[in-house]
Design an enzyme around this catalytic site. Sequence first.
Site, PDB file in Angstrom:
ATOM      1  NE  ARG A  76       5.681  -1.845   7.444  1.00  0.00           N
ATOM      2  CZ  ARG A  76       6.037  -3.130   7.358  1.00  0.00           C
ATOM      3  NH1 ARG A  76       7.008  -3.599   8.093  1.00  0.00           N
ATOM      4  NH2 ARG A  76       5.430  -3.928   6.506  1.00  0.00           N
ATOM      5  NE  ARG A 121       2.954 -11.905   5.683  1.00  0.00           N
ATOM      6  CZ  ARG A 121       3.789 -10.867   5.637  1.00  0.00           C
ATOM      7  NH1 ARG A 121       5.090 -11.078   5.461  1.00  0.00           N
ATOM      8  NH2 ARG A 121       3.347  -9.648   5.745  1.00  0.00           N
ATOM      9  NE  ARG A 144       0.857  -6.360   3.689  1.00  0.00           N
ATOM     10  CZ  ARG A 144       1.387  -7.458   3.131  1.00  0.00           C
ATOM     11  NH1 ARG A 144       0.613  -8.258   2.419  1.00  0.00           N
ATOM     12  NH2 ARG A 144       2.650  -7.722   3.288  1.00  0.00           N
ATOM     13  CE  LYS A 173      10.221  -4.695   3.537  1.00  0.00           C
ATOM     14  NZ  LYS A 173       9.169  -4.939   2.524  1.00  0.00           N
ATOM     15  NE  ARG A 203       4.976 -12.715   1.547  1.00  0.00           N
ATOM     16  CZ  ARG A 203       5.289 -11.495   1.974  1.00  0.00           C
ATOM     17  NH1 ARG A 203       6.554 -11.120   2.034  1.00  0.00           N
ATOM     18  NH2 ARG A 203       4.347 -10.644   2.311  1.00  0.00           N
TER      19      ARG A 203
HETATM   20  P1  ADP Z   1       9.252  -8.565   1.753  1.00  0.00           P
HETATM   21  O1  ADP Z   1       9.993  -9.073   2.954  1.00  0.00           O
HETATM   22  O2  ADP Z   1       9.851  -7.326   1.176  1.00  0.00           O
HETATM   23  O3  ADP Z   1       7.773  -8.422   2.001  1.00  0.00           O
HETATM   24  P2  ADP Z   1       9.840 -11.228   0.647  1.00  0.00           P
HETATM   25  O4  ADP Z   1      11.310 -11.341   0.854  1.00  0.00           O
HETATM   26  O5  ADP Z   1       8.949 -12.006   1.544  1.00  0.00           O
HETATM   27  O6  ADP Z   1       9.384  -9.667   0.592  1.00  0.00           O
HETATM   28  O7  ADP Z   1       9.564 -11.651  -0.886  1.00  0.00           O
HETATM   29  C1  ADP Z   1       8.245 -11.656  -1.427  1.00  0.00           C
HETATM   30  C2  ADP Z   1       8.117 -12.832  -2.414  1.00  0.00           C
HETATM   31  O8  ADP Z   1       8.923 -12.571  -3.557  1.00  0.00           O
HETATM   32  C3  ADP Z   1       8.564 -14.170  -1.849  1.00  0.00           C
HETATM   33  O9  ADP Z   1       7.703 -15.179  -2.323  1.00  0.00           O
HETATM   34  C4  ADP Z   1       9.990 -14.349  -2.387  1.00  0.00           C
HETATM   35  O10 ADP Z   1      10.329 -15.729  -2.572  1.00  0.00           O
HETATM   36  C5  ADP Z   1       9.914 -13.615  -3.740  1.00  0.00           C
HETATM   37  N1  ADP Z   1      11.173 -12.911  -4.078  1.00  0.00           N
HETATM   38  C6  ADP Z   1      12.003 -12.243  -3.248  1.00  0.00           C
HETATM   39  N2  ADP Z   1      13.039 -11.691  -3.924  1.00  0.00           N
HETATM   40  C7  ADP Z   1      12.832 -12.002  -5.226  1.00  0.00           C
HETATM   41  C8  ADP Z   1      13.546 -11.707  -6.449  1.00  0.00           C
HETATM   42  N3  ADP Z   1      14.682 -10.976  -6.454  1.00  0.00           N
HETATM   43  N4  ADP Z   1      13.042 -12.200  -7.622  1.00  0.00           N
HETATM   44  C9  ADP Z   1      11.900 -12.929  -7.622  1.00  0.00           C
HETATM   45  N5  ADP Z   1      11.179 -13.229  -6.510  1.00  0.00           N
HETATM   46  C10 ADP Z   1      11.642 -12.778  -5.326  1.00  0.00           C
HETATM   47  P1  AMP Z   2       5.805  -7.409   7.230  1.00  0.00           P
HETATM   48  O1  AMP Z   2       6.049  -8.819   7.657  1.00  0.00           O
HETATM   49  O2  AMP Z   2       7.022  -6.537   7.343  1.00  0.00           O
HETATM   50  O3  AMP Z   2       5.155  -7.337   5.861  1.00  0.00           O
HETATM   51  O4  AMP Z   2       4.754  -6.809   8.264  1.00  0.00           O
HETATM   52  C1  AMP Z   2       3.462  -7.376   8.416  1.00  0.00           C
HETATM   53  C2  AMP Z   2       2.562  -6.444   9.204  1.00  0.00           C
HETATM   54  O5  AMP Z   2       3.085  -6.241  10.524  1.00  0.00           O
HETATM   55  C3  AMP Z   2       2.401  -5.038   8.626  1.00  0.00           C
HETATM   56  O6  AMP Z   2       1.400  -4.966   7.609  1.00  0.00           O
HETATM   57  C4  AMP Z   2       2.002  -4.244   9.891  1.00  0.00           C
HETATM   58  O7  AMP Z   2       0.652  -4.488  10.246  1.00  0.00           O
HETATM   59  C5  AMP Z   2       2.881  -4.899  10.967  1.00  0.00           C
HETATM   60  N1  AMP Z   2       4.210  -4.235  11.064  1.00  0.00           N
HETATM   61  C6  AMP Z   2       5.425  -4.787  10.823  1.00  0.00           C
HETATM   62  N2  AMP Z   2       6.415  -3.899  11.017  1.00  0.00           N
HETATM   63  C7  AMP Z   2       5.808  -2.735  11.397  1.00  0.00           C
HETATM   64  C8  AMP Z   2       6.279  -1.434  11.718  1.00  0.00           C
HETATM   65  N3  AMP Z   2       7.589  -1.121  11.701  1.00  0.00           N
HETATM   66  N4  AMP Z   2       5.361  -0.482  12.044  1.00  0.00           N
HETATM   67  C9  AMP Z   2       4.046  -0.762  12.095  1.00  0.00           C
HETATM   68  N5  AMP Z   2       3.531  -1.956  11.769  1.00  0.00           N
HETATM   69  C10 AMP Z   2       4.395  -2.953  11.431  1.00  0.00           C
END
Ligand code: ADP
Ligand code: AMP
Length: 215
Positions: free
Chosen positions: A83, A155, A166, A8, A122
């Site tokens: 969420r 992270r 999660r 995302k 990541r």
């Molecule tokens: P989210 O925001 O949904 O938690 P991220 O955008 O941070 O996910 O992506 C999670 C990991 O996967 C990152 O290390 C990113 O570089 C990798 N990633 C994202 N999209 C793709 C894809 N289409 N194919 C392979 N790896 C991806």
């Molecule tokens: P994310 O970066 O989206 O993976 O979010 C990291 C963490 O932030 C999550 O595991 C939650 O603890 C908190 N968080 C982010 N967005 C929300 C949301 N919309 N509602 C509740 N907790 C959130």
Amino acid sequence: MGPPGAGKGTQAQIFHERQGLPHISTGDILRQAVRDDTEVGRRAFAYMREGDLVPDEIVDEIVRTRLAEPDTAGGFILDGYPRTLSQADALDAWLARAGRSLDAVVSFEIREEALLRRLTGRRVCPVCGSIYHLDVKPPRVPGRCDLDGAELIQRRDDAQSTVLHRLEVFRRWTAPLVDHYRRRGIFLTVNAERPVVDVYDEIREFVQSRAGRVR
Ligand code: ADP
Ligand code: AMP
């Protein structure tokens, strides 16, 4: 919307770069609040560390405040919000009051085993939020952000034990939101296992057909 690691943030970042839309990530805003040791950060910290959701009233207020800023007038991308059903209701109410509406809701679909690889590999830039992956998207200089040279971090909640929790939280609280949005005709499901550019093209085309604003 989609489980943690679905891509995302990666897609939102590209939309931000190419379309100039503000990228509003509640996760990023909360992590910044923790770093700045604000009251919100202190209240959110333990939930985030454990991979639990931060209480609705805290994130609702963050989003309300952010959406009221003038740079959102031409559109915005919400990443990681809503969420829960209660957050979706709060967002609907805010949008109705503001006379605005969503153009698209995108659901990222991906198998769990692919997610685990993504989350453990990541790395993120603590300064600008850029997202990397050790195998799929390594930085040009190992361990350093391409944009500002800052040292990349893993992270804390990407540790394997927290990741599994999660995913459970996603299944329980966020997955049911699909039904909330599917009925509205603004809903797109993407296969998030494809390459980043393919996922981007599909989302862009859909948003373009709905909003006509993006290039
Ligand atoms: P989210 O925001 O949904 O938690 P991220 O955008 O941070 O996910 O992506 C999670 C990991 O996967 C990152 O290390 C990113 O570089 C990798 N990633 C994202 N999209 C793709 C894809 N289409 N194919 C392979 N790896 C991806
Ligand atoms: P994310 O970066 O989206 O993976 O979010 C990291 C963490 O932030 C999550 O595991 C939650 O603890 C908190 N968080 C982010 N967005 C929300 C949301 N919309 N509602 C509740 N907790 C959130």
